[in-house]
Design an enzyme around this catalytic site. Structure first.
Site, PDB file in Angstrom:
ATOM      1  N   GLU A  78      16.050   1.608  30.546  1.00  0.00           N
ATOM      2  CA  GLU A  78      15.949   0.102  31.020  1.00  0.00           C
ATOM      3  C   GLU A  78      17.114  -0.537  30.773  1.00  0.00           C
ATOM      4  OE1 GLU A  78      11.241  -0.046  29.354  1.00  0.00           O
ATOM      5  OE2 GLU A  78      12.705  -0.878  28.205  1.00  0.00           O
ATOM      6  N   GLU A  83       7.991   6.152  31.702  1.00  0.00           N
ATOM      7  CA  GLU A  83       7.335   5.441  30.665  1.00  0.00           C
ATOM      8  C   GLU A  83       6.074   4.781  31.177  1.00  0.00           C
ATOM      9  OE1 GLU A  83       9.113   2.815  27.679  1.00  0.00           O
ATOM     10  OE2 GLU A  83      11.078   4.142  28.011  1.00  0.00           O
TER      11      GLU A  83
HETATM   12  C1  BG6 Z   1      10.056   0.430  26.582  1.00  0.00           C
HETATM   13  C2  BG6 Z   1      11.019   1.075  25.663  1.00  0.00           C
HETATM   14  O1  BG6 Z   1      10.611  -1.023  26.561  1.00  0.00           O
HETATM   15  O2  BG6 Z   1       8.886   0.200  26.066  1.00  0.00           O
HETATM   16  C3  BG6 Z   1      10.551   1.558  24.533  1.00  0.00           C
HETATM   17  O3  BG6 Z   1      11.933   1.847  26.534  1.00  0.00           O
HETATM   18  C4  BG6 Z   1       9.299   1.195  23.967  1.00  0.00           C
HETATM   19  O4  BG6 Z   1      11.440   2.171  23.484  1.00  0.00           O
HETATM   20  C5  BG6 Z   1       8.445   0.892  25.094  1.00  0.00           C
HETATM   21  O5  BG6 Z   1       8.816   1.628  22.959  1.00  0.00           O
HETATM   22  C6  BG6 Z   1       6.825   0.108  24.638  1.00  0.00           C
HETATM   23  O6  BG6 Z   1       7.436  -0.992  23.805  1.00  0.00           O
HETATM   24  P1  BG6 Z   1       6.648  -1.284  22.655  1.00  0.00           P
HETATM   25  O7  BG6 Z   1       7.350  -2.572  22.189  1.00  0.00           O
HETATM   26  O8  BG6 Z   1       5.448  -1.530  22.642  1.00  0.00           O
HETATM   27  O9  BG6 Z   1       7.390  -0.184  21.644  1.00  0.00           O
END
Ligand code: BG6
Length: 470
Positions: free
Chosen positions: A173, A365
């Site tokens: 990211e 993701e």
């Molecule tokens: C992304 C990151 O921003 O979102 C992850 O790459 C992160 O590391 C994921 O865990 C989900 O966000 P969160 O804050 O719900 O863990």
């Protein structure tokens, strides 16, 4: 509804990051990373040293349980697993000359296990876990010296794992540095004191570093595929007023600039204008310009939500969301954590990226953070997470539509395929996994693993190459 079609060889799997799962923060010669002093995620200020309330110090103990966890991924039929290498396991301070053998050996063992199950590794080289020393002694990516340290780290990884790992991602990211300079860029200077000149110079250093190691990867590992990784947040105009449309374009540009440099090898005009208007004069050498031409092989991204933008200050409301947030969309529902749910946005972003860059795409993701409740069903301890199944189903359906639109999509790794510590809030209770981990926000729990209902759903989906989507 037509049957969803995914190409043969489509990669199905899940994703994690070292700092959110491994634990063992001081084992095996590992140095401290910025995460070890961020007990409250991105919300709170960093501490001086590790504190017992920091759940990431112990994570879900993947460091010791990786074989058991990978076996569960294999049971679901994963053909790819995205994980990150903790930079501070390999170079504890980040600026040493020689790597830590114990750290390298740990990832050898992880790769052995993946190989055993025929799972393709997808490695994030830097996932929000800059060695702490680089943050305190150099102010992270503000310093040009980080490029050399990162290159040495990457060379070490490429030489060690180059025959075993085909897919590499340079920075998780990368565009999040605009909003979270410590998390994303290892910059200790508090955001309110950080001059834009220094922030944008740090961004330039990361982009040069990414291109430098892309070139190196191609020289050392001809079969390697190097990808960038960006937060994908489609930005819609809040109203059809052209001023709002322009505001949305500006907000989109702030993120697209990173992909433009990664894919086109130079700064786009709109970005240079932003710098001029901010009075930022980047130090860019001729060598920098040359190396930036080493573009990525594919574009990977995280997708959780879309946002709106408006030019009207009276209508500007700050929404919650994945690091950057935005103006809430009145037409969309939101998760318990206020992240707006928009499967169609995934189809839109896939089309936008494909149209713009014509590079293969990889969703690395996507998922729903939710509160889960363990229950007994037919003698099995599980979570009936129909809400997660619905979320994933709808997003994958949107991905299938994008494939029908002509988008080239390499694969899909659902975020937090096993429950892990949240990045933004450092909670355990914000769960994404197909596998429940018995650990709680107060640190209690046995760490036992349980298959959720979504575990079976995903296994069936993978076996059918997506054809079971509703
Ligand atoms: C992304 C990151 O921003 O979102 C992850 O790459 C992160 O590391 C994921 O865990 C989900 O966000 P969160 O804050 O719900 O863990």
């Amino acid at each position: 509804m037509t049957t969803a079609r995914f190409p043969d060889g489509f990669l199905w799997g899940g994703a994690t990051a070292a700092n959110q799962v491994e634990g063992a923060y001081d084992r095996g010669g590992k140095g401290l990373s910025i995460q070890d002093v961020m007990p409250h995620g991105i919300a709170g200020a960093p501490t001086e040293e590790p504190t017992p309330d920091n759940l990431k110090l112990t994570g879900i103990d993947f460091y010791h349980r990786y074989a058991e966890d990978i076996a569960l991924f294999a049971e679901m039929g994963f053909t790819v697993f995205r994980f990150s290498i903790a930079w501070s396991r390999i170079f504890p301070n980040g600026d040493e000359e020689t790597p830590n053998e114990e750290g390298l050996a740990f990832y050898d063992r992880v790769l052995d296990e993946l190989e055993k199950h025929g799972i393709e590794p997808l490695v994030t080289i830097s996932h929000y876990e800059t060695p702490l020393h680089l943050a305190t002694a150099y102010d992270g990516w503000r310093s040009r010296e980080l490029i050399g340290f990162y290159e040495r780290y990457c060379r070490t990884l490429f030489e060690r794992y180059g025959t075993r790992v085909r897919y590499w991602l340079t920075f998780n990211e990368i565009n999040s540095i605009l909003h979270a300079p410590l998390l994303s860029g290892g910059i200790r200077t508090p955001p309110e004191q950080l001059a834009e000149q220094d922030l944008y110079q740090a961004i330039h250093h990361e982009l040069v570093a990414s291109a430098t190691v892309t070139k190196l990867a191609h020289a050392l590992m001809p079969q390697a595929k190097v990808g960038c990784m960006i937060i994908a947040i489609p930005t819609y105009p809040l109203t059809p007023d052209p001023a709002d449309v322009l505001a949305a374009l500006d907000a989109d540009h702030a993120n697209l600039a990173f992909g433009d440099v990664h894919c086109r090898g130079a700064y786009p005009g709109y970005f240079l204008r932003t710098l001029r208007e901010k009075g930022v004069e980047l130090e860019i050498t001729d060598a920098d310009r040359e190396v930036l031409r080493n573009t990525v092989d594919f574009v990977s991204f995280s997708y959780y939500m879309s946002v709106c933008e408006t030019a009207d200050p009276a209508r500007r409301a700050a929404g919650r969301g994945n690091i950057m947030g935005g103006v809430p969309n009145p037409t969309l529902p939101a998760s318990e954590w206020g992240w707006q749910i928009d499967p169609t946005g995934l189809r839109i972003i896939l089309n936008q990226y494909w149209d713009r860059w014509q590079k293969p795409l990889f969703i690395v993701e996507n998922g729903l953070g939710a509160t889960d409740r363990l229950v007994e069903v037919d003698g099995r301890t599980t979570v009936v997470d129909d809400y997660r199944i619905a979320y994933l189903n709808d997003h994958l359906r949107a991905a299938a539509e994008a494939i029908e639109d002509g988008v080239e999509l390499l694969g899909y790794t659902s975020w937090g395929c096993i429950d892990l510590v949240s990045a933004s809030t450092a909670q355990m209770s914000k769960r994404y996994g197909f596998i429940y981990v018995d650990r709680h926000d107060d640190g209690s729990g046995t760490l036992a693993r349980y298959r959720k209902k979504s575990f079976d759903w995903y296994r069936e989906l993978i076996a059918a190459n997506g054809a079971t989507l509703s």
